[in-house]
Write a protein that holds these residues in place. Structure first.
Motif, PDB file in Angstrom:
ATOM      1  N   ASP A 188       0.867  -1.190   0.000  1.00 47.06           N
ATOM      2  CA  ASP A 188       0.000   0.000   0.000  1.00 47.06           C
ATOM      3  C   ASP A 188       0.899   1.235   0.000  1.00 47.06           C
ATOM      4  OD1 ASP A 188      -3.258   0.250   1.011  1.00 47.06           O
ATOM      5  OD2 ASP A 188      -2.039   2.081   0.904  1.00 47.06           O
ATOM      6  N   ILE A 189       0.405   2.319  -0.596  1.00 45.45           N
ATOM      7  CA  ILE A 189       1.180   3.563  -0.612  1.00 45.45           C
ATOM      8  C   ILE A 189       0.959   4.360   0.674  1.00 45.45           C
ATOM      9  CG2 ILE A 189       1.415   3.899  -3.106  1.00 45.45           C
ATOM     10  CD1 ILE A 189      -1.167   5.528  -3.033  1.00 45.45           C
ATOM     11  N   PRO A 191       1.182   4.823   4.614  1.00 44.99           N
ATOM     12  CA  PRO A 191       1.870   4.244   5.779  1.00 44.99           C
ATOM     13  C   PRO A 191       0.905   3.731   6.849  1.00 44.99           C
ATOM     14  CG  PRO A 191       2.753   6.419   5.238  1.00 44.99           C
ATOM     15  CD  PRO A 191       1.573   6.199   4.345  1.00 44.99           C
ATOM     16  N   GLN A 215       5.583  -0.886   0.952  1.00 42.24           N
ATOM     17  CA  GLN A 215       5.204  -0.068  -0.208  1.00 42.24           C
ATOM     18  C   GLN A 215       5.245  -0.959  -1.453  1.00 42.24           C
ATOM     19  OE1 GLN A 215       4.676   3.428  -0.270  1.00 42.24           O
ATOM     20  NE2 GLN A 215       4.757   3.522   1.957  1.00 42.24           N
TER      21      GLN A 215
END
Ligand SMILES: C[S@@+](CC[C@H](N)C(=O)[O-])C[C@H]1O[C@@H](n2cnc3c(N)ncnc32)[C@H](O)[C@@H]1O
Length: 293
Positions: A188-189, A191, A215
């Protein structure tokens, strides 16, 4: 902890779709009031609100950029059916408590249950995923997640490698491991999604060498048997070549987060690399599936 609440008005016909769309933009909960009368009411997923004029409140994390959310919303086709959009700060932790108290165990397909981590599981013998979404998207109440969970439940994941592209709370990654996958890459982009996925994996006893979280760059040249991506149509289209590059011969994909009218275009894009099947719909949302050529 302060929260931001987006208040807007809409109509009964569009309340469900508007709420879903705002959840896709990072909304954490949707609450509705009769614009005339004000009894607080949160409909169950798929349930139609009772009133014609709806006052909607959507809770967001205080860190969001409100101008950006409003600008993206104005581009959304459903914004035509909303008015008086206004952000305000809410300090009241009862919002979170109220939302948490409404998140009930839910069954997907034959074997899979998603259970709030703070409640007892209804069926000890089922495949139970214990979930606390934190600030990341993915409780199973959204139709796009639901469509992916149903697909994972009926897929043969035994000893399969899986990518969960856009893992959010980690709900799909954890479910895949519990359904027998040998290795899952959850990327996933955001955090917050990475944190939430680690925490949910730990909660479910699957935070081990079978789960790689990070990421999207961590994927490198990884090639898997199964890939599930619940992102929006736009990112799905631009990620198509990359997603394809991570799929081995005859790999299965499920693409969710599409509105029904976006199916044809996304299917067309992916058909360069995949034999695409007919879409499954839930409300105004669709899930596409395909097999790598
Ligand atoms: C709709 S949520 C899905 C969460 C979860 N997988 C589910 O099914 O409920 C989409 C997630 O994709 C992430 N995302 C959006 N664009 C992305 C991209 N280009 N690469 C990776 N993740 C992305 C978002 O941060 C968000 O957590």
């Amino acid at each position: 902890m302060p929260w931001l609440q987006l208040k807007l008005t809409t109509t009964k016909t569009y309340a469900d779709a508007v709420g879903d769309e705002l959840m896709m933009l990072g909304g954490l909960s949707v609450t509705l009031e009769d614009a005339a009368d004000n009894p607080i009411y949160e409909p169950a997923p798929g349930e139609t609100p009772l009133w014609n004029d709806i006052q909607m409140m959507v809770l967001f994390d205080a860190q969001i950029n409100t101008d950006e959310v409003l600008a993206v919303w104005q581009e959304n086709p459903f914004s035509e059916f909303t008015a008086h959009e206004k952000f305000e700060q809410v300090e009241d932790k009862d919002w979170v408590r109220e939302w948490i108290s409404r998140f009930e165990p839910m069954k997907f397909g034959e074997r899979l249950w998603i259970c709030p981590s703070w409640q007892p599981v209804p069926d000890e013998t089922a495949v139970n995923v214990l979930l606390d979404p934190g600030l990341a998207f993915g409780t199973g109440t959204h139709p796009t997640t639901s469509l992916c969970l149903q697909w994972l439940d009926q897929a043969d994941l035994h000893n399969k490698t899986v990518i969960d592209f856009g893992c959010g709370s980690g709900i799909l990654a954890v479910a895949a491991l519990k359904l027998g996958a040998s290795k899952v890459y959850a990327v996933d982009i955001d955090p917050q999604a990475i944190t939430a996925t680690s925490e949910n994996a730990k909660r479910n006893g699957v935070l081990d060498e079978r789960l790689i979280i990070g990421q999207p760059e961590i994927l490198g040249d990884v090639v898997v048997d199964v890939l599930v991506a619940n992102i929006l149509a736009g990112p799905l289209e631009s990620l198509a070549e990359q997603i394809s590059s991570h799929c081995g011969s005859h790999a299965k994909i499920a693409l969710s987060g599409l509105l029904n009218h976006q199916v044809e275009s996304v299917s067309q894009t992916y058909s360069t690399w995949f034999d695409m099947q007919q879409a499954e719909n839930l409300q105004e949302w669709s899930r596409l599936t395909g097999t790598k050529k």
